[in-house]
Design a protein around this motif. Structure first.
Motif, PDB file in Angstrom:
ATOM      1  N   ASN A 272      -1.144  60.448  40.918  1.00  0.00           N
ATOM      2  CA  ASN A 272      -2.093  59.989  41.928  1.00  0.00           C
ATOM      3  C   ASN A 272      -1.904  58.492  42.212  1.00  0.00           C
ATOM      4  OD1 ASN A 272      -4.597  60.470  43.599  1.00  0.00           O
ATOM      5  ND2 ASN A 272      -5.354  58.883  42.232  1.00  0.00           N
ATOM      6  N   THR A 273      -1.648  57.714  41.162  1.00  0.00           N
ATOM      7  CA  THR A 273      -1.389  56.283  41.340  1.00  0.00           C
ATOM      8  C   THR A 273      -0.115  56.067  42.139  1.00  0.00           C
ATOM      9  OG1 THR A 273      -2.469  55.803  39.224  1.00  0.00           O
ATOM     10  CG2 THR A 273      -1.035  54.101  40.133  1.00  0.00           C
ATOM     11  N   TYR A 274       0.909  56.845  41.829  1.00  0.00           N
ATOM     12  CA  TYR A 274       2.160  56.750  42.578  1.00  0.00           C
ATOM     13  C   TYR A 274       1.954  57.100  44.050  1.00  0.00           C
ATOM     14  CZ  TYR A 274       6.528  58.432  44.560  1.00  0.00           C
ATOM     15  OH  TYR A 274       7.579  58.672  45.409  1.00  0.00           O
ATOM     16  N   ARG A 275       1.198  58.157  44.304  1.00  0.00           N
ATOM     17  CA  ARG A 275       0.956  58.571  45.689  1.00  0.00           C
ATOM     18  C   ARG A 275       0.219  57.492  46.471  1.00  0.00           C
ATOM     19  NH1 ARG A 275      -1.278  62.969  44.595  1.00  0.00           N
ATOM     20  NH2 ARG A 275      -3.453  62.332  44.722  1.00  0.00           N
ATOM     21  N   GLU A 276      -0.770  56.881  45.865  1.00  0.00           N
ATOM     22  CA  GLU A 276      -1.495  55.806  46.536  1.00  0.00           C
ATOM     23  C   GLU A 276      -0.605  54.596  46.787  1.00  0.00           C
ATOM     24  OE1 GLU A 276      -4.765  54.948  44.035  1.00  0.00           O
ATOM     25  OE2 GLU A 276      -5.956  56.689  44.655  1.00  0.00           O
ATOM     26  N   ALA A 277       0.263  54.281  45.828  1.00  0.00           N
ATOM     27  CA  ALA A 277       1.135  53.112  45.977  1.00  0.00           C
ATOM     28  C   ALA A 277       2.166  53.319  47.078  1.00  0.00           C
ATOM     29  CB  ALA A 277       1.835  52.821  44.645  1.00  0.00           C
ATOM     30  N   VAL A 278       2.734  54.525  47.136  1.00  0.00           N
ATOM     31  CA  VAL A 278       3.751  54.805  48.152  1.00  0.00           C
ATOM     32  C   VAL A 278       3.161  54.745  49.556  1.00  0.00           C
ATOM     33  CG1 VAL A 278       5.278  56.610  49.053  1.00  0.00           C
ATOM     34  CG2 VAL A 278       5.225  56.122  46.612  1.00  0.00           C
ATOM     35  N   ARG A 279       1.922  55.144  49.691  1.00  0.00           N
ATOM     36  CA  ARG A 279       1.282  55.139  51.003  1.00  0.00           C
ATOM     37  C   ARG A 279       0.773  53.766  51.420  1.00  0.00           C
ATOM     38  NH1 ARG A 279      -2.364  60.695  50.402  1.00  0.00           N
ATOM     39  NH2 ARG A 279      -0.604  62.173  50.436  1.00  0.00           N
ATOM     40  N   ALA A 280       0.772  52.804  50.508  1.00  0.00           N
ATOM     41  CA  ALA A 280       0.268  51.463  50.822  1.00  0.00           C
ATOM     42  C   ALA A 280       1.258  50.728  51.723  1.00  0.00           C
ATOM     43  CB  ALA A 280       0.025  50.675  49.540  1.00  0.00           C
ATOM     44  N   ARG A 281       0.740  50.076  52.740  1.00  0.00           N
ATOM     45  CA  ARG A 281       1.599  49.374  53.688  1.00  0.00           C
ATOM     46  C   ARG A 281       2.283  48.169  53.065  1.00  0.00           C
ATOM     47  NH1 ARG A 281      -2.151  49.261  59.210  1.00  0.00           N
ATOM     48  NH2 ARG A 281      -2.260  51.536  59.487  1.00  0.00           N
ATOM     49  N   ILE A 282       1.592  47.510  52.138  1.00  0.00           N
ATOM     50  CA  ILE A 282       2.180  46.323  51.540  1.00  0.00           C
ATOM     51  C   ILE A 282       3.421  46.672  50.720  1.00  0.00           C
ATOM     52  CG2 ILE A 282       0.686  46.439  49.487  1.00  0.00           C
ATOM     53  CD1 ILE A 282       0.676  43.353  49.534  1.00  0.00           C
ATOM     54  N   LEU A 283       3.389  47.836  50.054  1.00  0.00           N
ATOM     55  CA  LEU A 283       4.558  48.256  49.293  1.00  0.00           C
ATOM     56  C   LEU A 283       5.716  48.571  50.238  1.00  0.00           C
ATOM     57  CD1 LEU A 283       5.852  48.992  46.595  1.00  0.00           C
ATOM     58  CD2 LEU A 283       4.994  51.314  46.897  1.00  0.00           C
ATOM     59  N   LEU A 284       5.419  49.236  51.343  1.00  0.00           N
ATOM     60  CA  LEU A 284       6.454  49.538  52.326  1.00  0.00           C
ATOM     61  C   LEU A 284       7.048  48.245  52.883  1.00  0.00           C
ATOM     62  CD1 LEU A 284       7.984  51.589  54.053  1.00  0.00           C
ATOM     63  CD2 LEU A 284       6.086  51.526  55.689  1.00  0.00           C
ATOM     64  N   GLY A 285       6.186  47.249  53.132  1.00  0.00           N
ATOM     65  CA  GLY A 285       6.679  45.969  53.620  1.00  0.00           C
ATOM     66  C   GLY A 285       7.592  45.285  52.626  1.00  0.00           C
ATOM     67  N   LEU A 286       7.202  45.308  51.343  1.00  0.00           N
ATOM     68  CA  LEU A 286       8.046  44.701  50.308  1.00  0.00           C
ATOM     69  C   LEU A 286       9.391  45.411  50.197  1.00  0.00           C
ATOM     70  CD1 LEU A 286       5.451  44.022  47.450  1.00  0.00           C
ATOM     71  CD2 LEU A 286       6.631  42.316  48.850  1.00  0.00           C
ATOM     72  N   ALA A 287       9.378  46.731  50.311  1.00  0.00           N
ATOM     73  CA  ALA A 287      10.627  47.500  50.233  1.00  0.00           C
ATOM     74  C   ALA A 287      11.551  47.147  51.393  1.00  0.00           C
ATOM     75  CB  ALA A 287      10.321  48.990  50.220  1.00  0.00           C
ATOM     76  N   VAL A 288      10.991  47.048  52.595  1.00  0.00           N
ATOM     77  CA  VAL A 288      11.806  46.707  53.767  1.00  0.00           C
ATOM     78  C   VAL A 288      12.409  45.314  53.620  1.00  0.00           C
ATOM     79  CG1 VAL A 288      11.729  46.255  56.244  1.00  0.00           C
ATOM     80  CG2 VAL A 288      10.557  48.254  55.316  1.00  0.00           C
ATOM     81  N   VAL A 289      11.598  44.352  53.171  1.00  0.00           N
ATOM     82  CA  VAL A 289      12.100  42.979  52.983  1.00  0.00           C
ATOM     83  C   VAL A 289      13.188  42.954  51.913  1.00  0.00           C
ATOM     84  CG1 VAL A 289      11.482  40.651  52.250  1.00  0.00           C
ATOM     85  CG2 VAL A 289       9.956  41.924  53.750  1.00  0.00           C
ATOM     86  N   ALA A 290      12.987  43.712  50.827  1.00  0.00           N
ATOM     87  CA  ALA A 290      13.987  43.745  49.755  1.00  0.00           C
ATOM     88  C   ALA A 290      15.313  44.305  50.261  1.00  0.00           C
ATOM     89  CB  ALA A 290      13.469  44.583  48.588  1.00  0.00           C
ATOM     90  N   PHE A 291      15.254  45.356  51.075  1.00  0.00           N
ATOM     91  CA  PHE A 291      16.481  45.942  51.619  1.00  0.00           C
ATOM     92  C   PHE A 291      17.178  44.973  52.568  1.00  0.00           C
ATOM     93  CE2 PHE A 291      14.579  50.443  51.053  1.00  0.00           C
ATOM     94  CZ  PHE A 291      14.833  50.357  49.691  1.00  0.00           C
ATOM     95  N   PHE A 292      16.417  44.238  53.360  1.00  0.00           N
ATOM     96  CA  PHE A 292      17.016  43.270  54.271  1.00  0.00           C
ATOM     97  C   PHE A 292      17.637  42.099  53.514  1.00  0.00           C
ATOM     98  CE2 PHE A 292      14.682  45.248  57.849  1.00  0.00           C
ATOM     99  CZ  PHE A 292      15.711  45.229  58.796  1.00  0.00           C
ATOM    100  N   VAL A 293      17.013  41.705  52.408  1.00  0.00           N
ATOM    101  CA  VAL A 293      17.601  40.650  51.573  1.00  0.00           C
ATOM    102  C   VAL A 293      18.935  41.117  51.005  1.00  0.00           C
ATOM    103  CG1 VAL A 293      17.329  39.353  49.422  1.00  0.00           C
ATOM    104  CG2 VAL A 293      15.423  39.529  51.019  1.00  0.00           C
ATOM    105  N   SER A 294      18.986  42.376  50.568  1.00  0.00           N
ATOM    106  CA  SER A 294      20.250  42.914  50.055  1.00  0.00           C
ATOM    107  C   SER A 294      21.315  42.938  51.150  1.00  0.00           C
ATOM    108  CB  SER A 294      20.021  44.330  49.500  1.00  0.00           C
ATOM    109  OG  SER A 294      19.116  44.313  48.414  1.00  0.00           O
TER     110      SER A 294
END
Length: 314
Positions: A11-33
């Motif tokens: 349930n914690t994982y599901r809530e985290a994946v749906r959070a916009r801030i986590l998605l934003g961090l993932a996108v920024v991390a991929f662009f940095v790579s």
């Protein structure tokens, strides 16, 4: 007990994946790579090394941010939305709930690290392939094909939009490992750094869980970041020169280095990661780091459980 902890973790994982801030961090991390390709283009023959080093550093930094954000806000959000009370009214211990939240945070970070490491490995494989058009086409086709396949699965099966990220990230990592055989040193650096990052973040997430068990999100994030900063400087703090800083500052540095986990062991020099170190083997070093991470994580979680059990929510 394990079933109850597992439900809370998912349930914690599901809530985290749906959070916009986590998605934003993932996108920024991929662009940095991806941006590491631009930096590597100016280094001539050292481009693969630049991509792997910058990629490993970005994995570490963004994993830290994810751990702080989730660890500091997840529990507090449950309290604010009053969803914690019906959960604890069921036959579940507070310690089980806290461990479940911690494991859910770790699961989210593992998925994040696998996806980012897979991307960095694919980039390293592309640079290591040189002018081999056939290998470059396999890398591009494999990466894009896997992305399109998981996109189609998520489109057809709504539940896979959340839990499908796990096999997608694992597939990205496997694909990167297989195709990066043309750059073995960079593959060792990325994989070893990713493992050490997970071990370090396990301690950081446990610290965030401890602070979140009695504090607000802002203070929890601030304290967790402070633990990370001091932990990264633990060796330096224990060796502060008395002539320059005085005896009191020196003693304070020694005390801090003893009560805070030494996180510098999770960022070893590059020769050790590529197996060029003579006196230390990478396997034994990872084993020692794993024991350190396990000990600190369990200790911090035990203290967090004691604090959370005594907390009055009224």
């Amino acid at each position: 007990m394990f079933g109850r902890i597992g439900v809370i973790a998912l349930n914690t994982y599901r809530e985290a994946v749906r959070a916009r801030i986590l998605l934003g961090l993932a996108v920024v991390a991929f662009f940095v790579s991806l941006y590491s390709l631009v930096v590597g283009a100016f280094t001539l023959k050292n481009a693969p090394r630049v991509v792997s080093d910058l990629g490993a550093a970005s994995i570490s930094i963004f994993s830290l941010l994810v751990a702080i954000v989730i660890g500091a806000t997840s529990l507090y959000r449950e309290l604010e939305q009053k969803t914690l009370f019906p959960i604890l009214a069921r036959p579940i211990r507070r310690s089980e709930y806290l461990v479940g939240k911690y494991l859910g945070t770790l699961l989210t970070i593992v998925v994040f690290v696998m996806a980012d490491a897979g991307l960095v490995l694919l980039l390293s494989a592309g640079l290591g392939a040189g002018d081999s058009a056939a290998h470059l086409s396999r890398i591009a086709g494999g990466g894009l094909g896997w992305l399109v396949l998981m996109g189609l699965v998520g489109w057809r099966i709504p539940s896979m939009r959340t839990y499908g990220v796990i096999p997608w990230a694992a597939g990205m990592l496997v694909l990167g490992v297989v195709l990066s055989g043309v750059a073995p040193d960079e593959r060792r650096v990325v994989l070893a750094s990713s493992v050490l990052t997970l071990l370090e973040i396990a301690i950081v997430a446990a610290a965030a869980t401890l602070f979140a068990s009695f504090s607000t999100p802002f203070l929890s994030a601030l304290l967790t970041l402070g633990v990370w900063i001091v932990g990264r400087q633990a060796d330096s703090l224990s060796r502060l020169p008395v002539k320059q800083f005085g005896q009191q500052i020196h003693d304070m540095g020694v005390v801090l280095s003893k009560i805070v986990p030494n996180l510098q062991i999770f960022v070893p020099p590059r020769p050790l990661l590529v197996g060029a170190a003579i006196d230390v083997k990478l396997s034994s070093y990872l084993g020692m780091a794993s024991l350190t991470s396990l000990g600190w994580s369990m200790g911090l979680l035990a203290v967090a459980a004691l604090v959370f059990n005594e907390r009055d929510f009224l």
